[in-house]
Design an enzyme around this catalytic site. Structure first.
Site, PDB file in Angstrom:
ATOM      1  CB  VAL A   1      -0.934   0.023   1.225  1.00 20.28           C
ATOM      2  CG1 VAL A   1      -1.846   1.246   1.168  1.00 20.28           C
ATOM      3  CG2 VAL A   1      -1.764  -1.255   1.297  1.00 20.28           C
ATOM      4  CB  CYS A   2       0.928   4.278   0.271  1.00 16.87           C
ATOM      5  SG  CYS A   2       1.268   6.045   0.115  1.00 16.87           S
ATOM      6  CB  THR A   3       5.740   4.850   0.636  1.00 13.14           C
ATOM      7  OG1 THR A   3       5.257   4.785   1.986  1.00 13.14           O
ATOM      8  CG2 THR A   3       5.429   6.225   0.048  1.00 13.14           C
TER       9      THR A   3
ATOM     10  CB  ALA B   1      -1.976   4.850  -5.957  1.00 13.73           C
TER      11      ALA B   1
END
Length: 340
Positions: free
Chosen positions: A113-115, A166
């Protein structure tokens, strides 16, 4: 989390947490899986940290941990790797990267998830694969890890047994896609409805809206014109109407759009109307005539031509596609282009 489907083999989800992890990266997906259990799901979620110690998130909230990553002896159906705002230091944490690699080795599918994508990349798990991350960091992901093909726009991407998503809320989209894959579209739709979130955000949907992805304009008069278009796409937004609204000539208006936005007034308005039409098709069952009228296209035929021109698909086919998350179990990114 308890398994509410006795007699069925539970789906094991292991979430890796660490000091400074972003809270919603963890709790958003867990909530999806927990809600799925209320509709016949069989998820069992465990949180692990590199050393088994409880952690404090970037928001200052404490998270309890079930066990240490080296003590995980079972095979996970899903390993989830969230991100954190201090990802530049996290990718240098050898113990954390070792935990990522160890969990992946005992997983049927590993997702970030994300970074969290940076942790997968730093662990060597994304080499030769497609991936995405938060739009603010896609350039850094591509620069630091040139063996990763970065999709800067998608909400989530699947390449084989790796999934990346993202920004923080896209972890919910990714998790809904997994629920659909595991349990079917009806369960995924029920979860989305119960959580009051949109199910209809497939991986290939853009991270950006027309308005937020447009360059910032220095002209107040142009900003008012843009706002008027997005607030009411069905209103009169011809070149002459926009020029009158701004108090300038049509030639000046055309020049402002070209210099400030790099497009034409007509093209911008069509993109705004496309975005409005897509939202109506994704989220409702209104007749095509109503969708065309409220999105500003006027008639179903004009709507059909706009979709053919922009998406190479009919509005009806677009609506049918967006009844699911677009999840697949095969290789390749979950992107709109793969379905055209």
């Amino acid at each position: 989390m308890t398994d509410r489907s006795p007699g069925q083999k539970p789906l094991l989800v292991t979430v890796l947490v660490f000091p400074g992890v972003r809270l919603l990266d963890v709790t958003g997906p867990i909530e999806v899986f927990a809600t799925a259990n209320e509709f016949g799901g069989r998820y069992r979620v465990r949180t692990v940290s590199p050393d088994g110690a409880d952690v404090t998130t970037s928001a200052g909230t404490g998270l309890s941990v079930d066990l240490a990553a080296p003590d995980v002896s079972y095979v996970s159906d899903v390993v989830l790797v969230p991100g954190g705002p201090e990802w530049p230091s996290l990718i240098k944490d050898d113990a954390l990267l070792s935990a990522v690699q160890a969990l992946d080795a005992r997983s049927r599918l590993t997702a970030s998830v994300c970074t969290g994508a940076f942790l997968l990349a730093a662990a060597g798990l994304l080499d030769g694969r497609r991936a995405t991350t938060h739009w603010r960091h896609t350039d850094q992901l591509a620069l630091r890890y040139p063996r990763v093909t970065v999709d800067p726009d998608a909400l989530f991407v699947r390449d084989g047994r790796m999934m990346t998503s993202a920004g923080v809320s896209s972890g919910i989209d990714l998790s809904l896609a997994l629920v659909e894959e595991h349990l079917g579209v009806d369960v995924a739709r029920a979860v989305a409805k119960d959580m009051v979130v949109f199910m209809q955000r497939p991986g290939g949907q853009s991270q950006f809206s027309v308005r937020t992805s447009s360059p910032h304009t220095r002209q107040d008069m142009l900003r008012r014109v843009l706002d008027a278009a997005t607030e009411d796409p069905s209103a009169d937004h011809t070149l002459s109407a926009m020029a009158r609204r701004a108090g300038i000539s049509t030639r000046h208006m055309t020049r402002l759009f070209r210099e400030e936005l790099g497009t034409t007034p007509a093209r911008y308005v069509e993109q705004v109307r496309m975005e409005a039409a897509k939202a109506m098709l994704e989220g409702g069952d209104d007749p095509m005539a109503s969708v065309a009228r409220h999105s500003g296209f006027g008639s179903p035929e004009s709507l059909r031509r706009a979709f053919a021109r922009n998406l190479v698909i009919t509005p009806g086919a677009y609506r049918a596609r967006f009844r699911t998350t677009g999840a697949t179990s095969g290789t390749g990114p979950m992107t709109d282009s793969s379905e055209l």
